[in-house]
Motif scaffolding. Sequence first.
Motif, PDB file in Angstrom:
ATOM      1  N   SER A  18       5.390   2.867 -11.778  1.00  0.00           N
ATOM      2  CA  SER A  18       5.019   2.218 -10.522  1.00  0.00           C
ATOM      3  C   SER A  18       6.164   1.340 -10.039  1.00  0.00           C
ATOM      4  O   SER A  18       6.827   0.672 -10.827  1.00  0.00           O
ATOM      5  N   THR A  47      -4.988  -0.330  -5.716  1.00  0.00           N
ATOM      6  CA  THR A  47      -3.921   0.610  -6.055  1.00  0.00           C
ATOM      7  C   THR A  47      -3.606   1.483  -4.851  1.00  0.00           C
ATOM      8  O   THR A  47      -4.515   2.083  -4.268  1.00  0.00           O
ATOM      9  N   GLY A 101       2.220   3.258  -6.397  1.00  0.00           N
ATOM     10  CA  GLY A 101       1.788   2.068  -7.116  1.00  0.00           C
ATOM     11  C   GLY A 101       2.692   0.884  -6.876  1.00  0.00           C
ATOM     12  O   GLY A 101       3.738   0.966  -6.267  1.00  0.00           O
TER      13      GLY A 101
END
Length: 403
Positions: A288, A18, A199
């Motif tokens: 994200s 991540t 993200g």
Amino acid sequence: MPPTRLRIGLDARAADPTPSGLSTYARHLVSALIDLDTPHSFVVYRRPDAGPPFADGRVEERLLNLDASTPTLARQLDTSDLDLFHALHHFLPFSLSAPRIVVTLHDLIWVEQPHLIRTGGLAPITRAVSHWYARGAIGYALRRADHVIAISRYTRGRAIARYGVPEARVSVVHHGVDHGRFASPDHGSAGAGGAEGAGRAGTAGRTAGAEGAGGAGGAGGAEGRYFLCVGNTKPYKNVPVAIDAFAICARQFPDVRLVIAGRGDSLAALNAQVMRLGLQDRVEFTGSVSDRELIALMRGAQALVFPSLVEGFGLPVLEAMAAGCAVIGSEGTAVAEVAGSAALLCDPRQPSAFATAMARVLTTTGERERLVRAGLDRAQAFQWQRCAEQTVAVYESLLHRPR
């Protein structure tokens, strides 16, 4: 005499797939270190789930299924063949045995502002436990290290003030930025990069931010102007102030929107704030987004709005400047140190100050362009090669000290 050729262990167990500041630092520093013309060799300690190999497999890696922030025992790390151990995150295995130890200190948020880390029903308990552990573990690491690398002058000052670390034992080494990834087509080669906390989505269902938030500069070619917030939505990022500032700005500029790209445990509260202000049609939460989409959002935004209350460095600010995005950021902490005079800096507790800066970008002729040019120039001062060179200088300074 100590050897002139060091075998250096790099503890990168804080890196994971991540996107985060810790992962970006670890991967780019490792790659830059092995690209330098030095006699030293490197071993990287990482978790099996940390993603692809570091530096395209050009360095020895030792896999450990242990998180860097947990109280692991030193016997689980094989350091017998090392001359120096460098913890890239500010924790050390207890009772670590190594001839020389370097620790990188990123920030002291867990120690000094634990209330800004988490929200939710169990947050008071988890914050208290994490604060107690971080206070002791970071203190141990700073005392145990032969030298400390702070990623900003702000972080260095907090380490000296909080833990009494001798000034001569703390060096400032700033992050770099991958200019090849973030540079716009008008200023260099474009590519896919990642900003801290935004993200990756990897699915078409998350492309609304890039395709629906267009604007001057053209993120996806849609109509309309927008401001951008990037990063996780933890309390210290102070996203509610950005929303309140936009609410003020929105009254004067009905065509402008706010795009918030990131993840975190505060999204529900932020959505409720947007609904309460009646801005649900003008504020977009992308969640994200992919690297490519994020860079498109940066290039198309009127400005990045970054009202963070505290930062050890502020990597999204640097990445935005490198991408050709104007920046409106927080005064104080490390954000002002990174941005210098290339951003409009505001009191992070004053939404009206951010609203004024946003209006200035929208209405003052040439202001956005001036900030973009200043940001591109400022970003050139931050290079991963320079970060690696200064890090090696710290290693070599320890050659002349007794073990």
